[in-house]
Design a protein around this motif. Structure first.
Motif, PDB file in Angstrom:
ATOM      1  N   TYR A 148      -1.676  13.547   5.294  1.00 34.54           N
ATOM      2  CA  TYR A 148      -1.261  14.797   6.088  1.00 34.54           C
ATOM      3  C   TYR A 148      -2.113  15.801   5.492  1.00 34.54           C
ATOM      4  O   TYR A 148      -1.708  16.130   4.075  1.00 34.54           O
ATOM      5  N   ILE A 149      -2.532  16.690   6.356  1.00 34.18           N
ATOM      6  CA  ILE A 149      -3.007  18.099   5.678  1.00 34.18           C
ATOM      7  C   ILE A 149      -2.367  19.088   6.913  1.00 34.18           C
ATOM      8  O   ILE A 149      -2.704  18.969   8.108  1.00 34.18           O
ATOM      9  N   GLY A 150      -1.497  19.907   6.118  1.00 30.26           N
ATOM     10  CA  GLY A 150      -0.964  20.971   6.991  1.00 30.26           C
ATOM     11  C   GLY A 150      -0.273  20.204   8.205  1.00 30.26           C
ATOM     12  O   GLY A 150       0.051  20.815   9.043  1.00 30.26           O
ATOM     13  N   ASN A 151       0.629  19.147   7.527  1.00 33.00           N
ATOM     14  CA  ASN A 151       1.766  18.649   8.453  1.00 33.00           C
ATOM     15  C   ASN A 151       1.002  17.869   9.701  1.00 33.00           C
ATOM     16  O   ASN A 151       1.609  17.403  10.760  1.00 33.00           O
ATOM     17  N   GLN A 152      -0.415  17.832   9.623  1.00 37.31           N
ATOM     18  CA  GLN A 152      -1.209  17.105  10.591  1.00 37.31           C
ATOM     19  C   GLN A 152      -1.659  15.842  10.044  1.00 37.31           C
ATOM     20  O   GLN A 152      -2.249  16.023   8.911  1.00 37.31           O
ATOM     21  N   MET A 153      -1.708  14.648  10.764  1.00 39.49           N
ATOM     22  CA  MET A 153      -2.271  13.321   9.984  1.00 39.49           C
ATOM     23  C   MET A 153      -3.743  13.460  10.131  1.00 39.49           C
ATOM     24  O   MET A 153      -4.330  13.571  11.047  1.00 39.49           O
ATOM     25  N   ALA A 154      -4.319  13.446   8.949  1.00 41.02           N
ATOM     26  CA  ALA A 154      -5.599  13.462   9.035  1.00 41.02           C
ATOM     27  C   ALA A 154      -6.330  11.962   8.846  1.00 41.02           C
ATOM     28  O   ALA A 154      -7.733  11.775   8.835  1.00 41.02           O
ATOM     29  N   PHE A 155      -5.510  10.980   7.987  1.00 38.90           N
ATOM     30  CA  PHE A 155      -6.095   9.547   8.081  1.00 38.90           C
ATOM     31  C   PHE A 155      -4.919   8.736   7.909  1.00 38.90           C
ATOM     32  O   PHE A 155      -3.897   9.169   7.690  1.00 38.90           O
ATOM     33  N   SER A 156      -4.882   7.563   8.471  1.00 36.85           N
ATOM     34  CA  SER A 156      -4.103   6.353   8.456  1.00 36.85           C
ATOM     35  C   SER A 156      -4.770   5.142   8.784  1.00 36.85           C
ATOM     36  O   SER A 156      -5.648   5.054   9.546  1.00 36.85           O
ATOM     37  N   GLN A 157      -4.398   4.116   7.629  1.00 40.66           N
ATOM     38  CA  GLN A 157      -5.105   2.927   7.777  1.00 40.66           C
ATOM     39  C   GLN A 157      -4.085   1.889   7.239  1.00 40.66           C
ATOM     40  O   GLN A 157      -3.408   2.274   6.177  1.00 40.66           O
ATOM     41  N   LYS A 158      -4.031   0.547   7.736  1.00 42.77           N
ATOM     42  CA  LYS A 158      -3.368  -0.475   7.170  1.00 42.77           C
ATOM     43  C   LYS A 158      -4.164  -0.905   5.984  1.00 42.77           C
ATOM     44  O   LYS A 158      -5.167  -0.900   5.619  1.00 42.77           O
ATOM     45  N   ALA A 159      -3.248  -1.405   4.953  1.00 46.90           N
ATOM     46  CA  ALA A 159      -3.558  -2.162   3.813  1.00 46.90           C
ATOM     47  C   ALA A 159      -2.682  -3.183   3.134  1.00 46.90           C
ATOM     48  O   ALA A 159      -1.392  -3.247   3.436  1.00 46.90           O
ATOM     49  N   ILE A 160      -3.312  -4.226   2.466  1.00 44.15           N
ATOM     50  CA  ILE A 160      -2.471  -5.253   1.972  1.00 44.15           C
ATOM     51  C   ILE A 160      -2.180  -4.939   0.592  1.00 44.15           C
ATOM     52  O   ILE A 160      -3.130  -4.816  -0.336  1.00 44.15           O
ATOM     53  N   PHE A 161      -0.729  -4.699   0.046  1.00 42.27           N
ATOM     54  CA  PHE A 161      -0.737  -4.247  -1.182  1.00 42.27           C
ATOM     55  C   PHE A 161      -0.564  -5.403  -2.164  1.00 42.27           C
ATOM     56  O   PHE A 161      -0.133  -6.727  -1.797  1.00 42.27           O
TER      57      PHE A 161
ATOM     58  N   PHE B 234     -12.672  10.029   4.919  1.00 39.51           N
ATOM     59  CA  PHE B 234     -11.540   9.383   3.996  1.00 39.51           C
ATOM     60  C   PHE B 234     -11.663   7.770   4.146  1.00 39.51           C
ATOM     61  O   PHE B 234     -11.709   7.343   5.120  1.00 39.51           O
ATOM     62  N   TYR B 235     -11.617   7.181   3.147  1.00 42.70           N
ATOM     63  CA  TYR B 235     -11.748   5.626   2.922  1.00 42.70           C
ATOM     64  C   TYR B 235     -10.908   5.042   1.674  1.00 42.70           C
ATOM     65  O   TYR B 235     -10.694   5.887   0.712  1.00 42.70           O
ATOM     66  N   ILE B 236     -10.233   4.014   1.864  1.00 38.77           N
ATOM     67  CA  ILE B 236      -9.376   3.367   0.838  1.00 38.77           C
ATOM     68  C   ILE B 236     -10.301   2.488  -0.063  1.00 38.77           C
ATOM     69  O   ILE B 236     -11.125   1.717   0.103  1.00 38.77           O
ATOM     70  N   ALA B 237     -10.088   2.917  -1.506  1.00 40.55           N
ATOM     71  CA  ALA B 237     -10.820   1.911  -2.180  1.00 40.55           C
ATOM     72  C   ALA B 237      -9.939   0.890  -2.916  1.00 40.55           C
ATOM     73  O   ALA B 237      -8.862   1.107  -3.094  1.00 40.55           O
ATOM     74  N   ILE B 238     -10.395  -0.308  -2.949  1.00 39.21           N
ATOM     75  CA  ILE B 238      -9.779  -1.662  -3.322  1.00 39.21           C
ATOM     76  C   ILE B 238     -10.182  -2.002  -4.763  1.00 39.21           C
ATOM     77  O   ILE B 238     -11.308  -1.908  -5.215  1.00 39.21           O
ATOM     78  N   ASN B 239      -9.181  -2.397  -5.646  1.00 39.30           N
ATOM     79  CA  ASN B 239      -9.352  -2.798  -6.942  1.00 39.30           C
ATOM     80  C   ASN B 239      -9.772  -4.364  -6.843  1.00 39.30           C
ATOM     81  O   ASN B 239     -10.054  -4.804  -5.828  1.00 39.30           O
ATOM     82  N   SER B 240      -9.945  -4.695  -8.188  1.00 37.46           N
ATOM     83  CA  SER B 240     -10.442  -6.341  -8.281  1.00 37.46           C
ATOM     84  C   SER B 240      -9.449  -7.226  -7.695  1.00 37.46           C
ATOM     85  O   SER B 240      -9.835  -8.419  -7.405  1.00 37.46           O
ATOM     86  N   ASN B 241      -8.002  -6.883  -7.639  1.00 43.34           N
ATOM     87  CA  ASN B 241      -7.131  -7.870  -7.132  1.00 43.34           C
ATOM     88  C   ASN B 241      -7.108  -7.735  -5.380  1.00 43.34           C
ATOM     89  O   ASN B 241      -6.202  -8.583  -4.641  1.00 43.34           O
ATOM     90  N   GLY B 242      -7.932  -6.753  -4.978  1.00 47.49           N
ATOM     91  CA  GLY B 242      -7.885  -6.547  -3.399  1.00 47.49           C
ATOM     92  C   GLY B 242      -6.784  -5.800  -3.112  1.00 47.49           C
ATOM     93  O   GLY B 242      -6.370  -5.662  -1.651  1.00 47.49           O
ATOM     94  N   ASN B 243      -6.327  -5.080  -3.738  1.00 48.99           N
ATOM     95  CA  ASN B 243      -4.985  -4.065  -3.370  1.00 48.99           C
ATOM     96  C   ASN B 243      -5.607  -2.507  -3.476  1.00 48.99           C
ATOM     97  O   ASN B 243      -6.449  -2.345  -4.183  1.00 48.99           O
ATOM     98  N   PRO B 244      -4.823  -1.889  -2.672  1.00 48.87           N
ATOM     99  CA  PRO B 244      -5.507  -0.371  -2.246  1.00 48.87           C
ATOM    100  C   PRO B 244      -5.095   0.517  -3.722  1.00 48.87           C
ATOM    101  O   PRO B 244      -4.154   0.371  -4.238  1.00 48.87           O
ATOM    102  N   GLU B 245      -6.190   1.061  -4.539  1.00 52.19           N
ATOM    103  CA  GLU B 245      -6.058   1.626  -5.643  1.00 52.19           C
ATOM    104  C   GLU B 245      -6.272   3.229  -5.324  1.00 52.19           C
ATOM    105  O   GLU B 245      -5.487   3.808  -6.058  1.00 52.19           O
TER     106      GLU B 245
END
Length: 514
Positions: free
Chosen positions: A501-514, A431-442
């Motif tokens: 979370y998948i099945g009440n277990q954390m599958a991905f976690s990452q900081k992001a600037i909104f 998994f990864y976070i895609a960022i928009n043109s303003n640098g915010n998580p999309e």
């Protein structure tokens, strides 16, 4: 005319019976009239010696204005020989007779073999005489009128609903204007007990229950009704999430799901939920979102629907590494799958306290074994993030689970997150976070291995204090999944954490600037 009506009840008997027999349920009067010396009509009196068998209830009034009883639909002849729509004063009388007081109740003679449900007669033959003398001339005849009619079983039924907190119930019959004897049958239910007249039955199974009502014991039923007993076992929906307070000073637990539990059923929506938390160090709470000390370990939430007592359970196991991303001090493990090996890489923000790292591996999410050990030779201060590497040159085909065990100089240890590497499998769970043109998580983009079926996941947005600010359910399928991150989840330029979370277990976690 001009006086109150008198009811004179007679019975046809022999003079011998009249003179020698004392009836059990009535008395003979003094009058005996007949056309033959041996037989005649004897007067019947009640045991109290009166003739109060009934009452005149209609046009018995000397005031014409009070005579409001309408005659036959075609009218009647008045004393003036003219047509009129109402009876004249003192002309029409209705009489009610108590047959039991006259001894004409078949139930009084059951010891003699009579059927209590069969009337002693079924028709009434009316004739009038020229005076109140029993031997006066007869004037008018009316064809026999049907007397015997089935009794009206006037009752109402109160059914029950079986529920999770009420596995046994009852059906209650209320007698309104008549009393009856009731019997029950069922082809798919189960009656456990009943009261004396079966007006209340107890049951422990859903189904169709049929009641038959009769006026007396042994009489045929004159009314039959069906009652359906339903089952309300619609459960609530339980889910659990967690955040942490500053410096790991407390855990904030989040219980749900109130909106998902309020779905429509044949018995209505939710009438409220009850919460039952349990966890490490004897933790317990009955509120939806409790606080607790940072006791890592398994937590369980049992949610109860107040409408029917049905329950649903959700659980999760919390550890330090699930929340270390919130504060930048973490032991996180990642890796790269290559054609001939799997390269592991981990970061340790607390490495000055670590003596060595032990690499553990499993072919399922449990039963880890050690496959290597690396000493910690770094002397950097506590806030730095040191990188360590290890290669598994003998991965198994399929799923390989890895974790890092960091052991301190005094023997204490902690674990990293579990990392899943699918060796010689085309797709990887990544998994990864895609960022928009303003640098915010999309959006959050993730790929699941093809052999993982579609499943339900939950996207959660935390603020820097570990508090949940947004969450939504998402459907995950094999292949690439694009999950839209809710806009305006946090104030502009603030730091948050995106978790899946998948099945009440954390599958991905990452900081992001909104």
């Amino acid at each position: 005319p001009g006086s109150a009506p008198v009811v004179d009840v007679r019975i046809w008997v022999s003079q011998t019976t009249f003179a020698t027999v004392t009836p059990a349920y009535f008395e003979f009067g003094s009058n005996f009239d007949g056309a033959t010396p041996a037989y005649g009509y004897a007067t019947i009196l009640t045991k109290s010696g009166t003739t109060n068998f009934g009452s005149g209830i209609s046009n018995f009034s000397a005031t014409p204005a009070q005579d409001t009883t309408y005659s036959t639909p075609w009218g009647t002849e008045q004393s003036t020989k003219n047509w009129g729509e109402q009876y004249m004063s003192l002309q029409f009388v209705e009489v009610g007779l108590n047959l039991t007081r006259m001894g004409l109740d078949p139930a009084l003679y059951t010891s003699n073999g009579l059927n209590p449900c069969v009337s002693m007669f079924s028709d009434i033959f009316f004739k009038s005489r020229s005076s109140n003398s029993f031997v006066s001339n007869m004037q008018d005849f009316v064809e026999p009128l049907t007397f015997l009619r089935e009794p009206v079983m006037d009752f109402s039924i109160t059914p029950d609903t079986l529920r999770c907190n009420r596995p046994a119930g009852d059906i209650q019959i209320t007698n309104n204007s008549t009393a009856g004897i009731y019997s029950w049958t069922t082809s798919n239910g189960n009656i456990t007990s009943a009261n004396s007249d079966s007006s209340q039955v107890n049951l422990n199974k859903t189904g169709t229950y049929i009641v038959s009502a009769s006026p007396a014991l042994g009489c045929p039923a004159t009314r039959t009704e069906s009652v359906v007993i339903p089952l309300d076992t619609f459960p609530p929906v339980a889910s659990v999430f967690a955040g942490v307070g500053s410096n790991f000073s407390y855990l904030q637990l989040y219980g749900g799901d109130v909106s998902a539990s309020n779905y429509m059923t044949p018995f209505g929506g939710s009438q409220g939920l009850l919460w039952d938390w349990s966890g490490p160090n004897s933790f317990a709470s009955n509120i939806q979102n409790p606080l607790t000390d940072t006791a890592w370990g398994p937590y369980q939430l049992i949610v109860t629907e107040q409408r029917n007592g049905c329950k649903d359970t959700a659980s999760m196991t919390l550890n330090y590494f699930q929340f270390a991303v919130l504060f930048g001090t973490r032991l996180t493990l990642d890796g790269i799958v290559k054609t001939d090996k799997i390269d592991l890489q981990w970061l340790d923000g607390n490495q000055p306290n670590t003596d060595f790292y032990e690499i553990e591996k499993a072919t399922s999410s449990e039963s880890f074994i050690s496959i290597g050990k690396i000493a910690n030779t770094s002397n950097e201060h506590i806030l730095s993030m040191s990188t360590f590497n290890f290669a598994d040159n003998h991965p198994e085909t399929g799923s390989n689970f890895y974790r890092i065990k960091a052991v301190s100089k005094n023997g204490e240890f902690t674990y990293s997150n579990n990392y899943l590497a699918n060796y010689n499998v085309l797709d990887q769970r990544k998994f990864y976070i895609a960022i928009n043109s303003n640098g915010n998580p999309e959006s959050l983009i993730g790929t699941l291995t093809k052999n993982i079926p579609g499943t339900q996941g939950t996207l959660v947005i935390y603020n820097q204090l570990g508090q949940i600010v947004k969450q939504k359910s998402v459907q995950l399928n094999a292949g690439t999944n694009t999950i839209e991150i809710p806009k305006n989840s946090l104030p502009k330029f603030s730091v948050g954490i995106v978790s899946l979370y998948i099945g009440n277990q954390m599958a991905f976690s990452q900081k992001a600037i909104f």
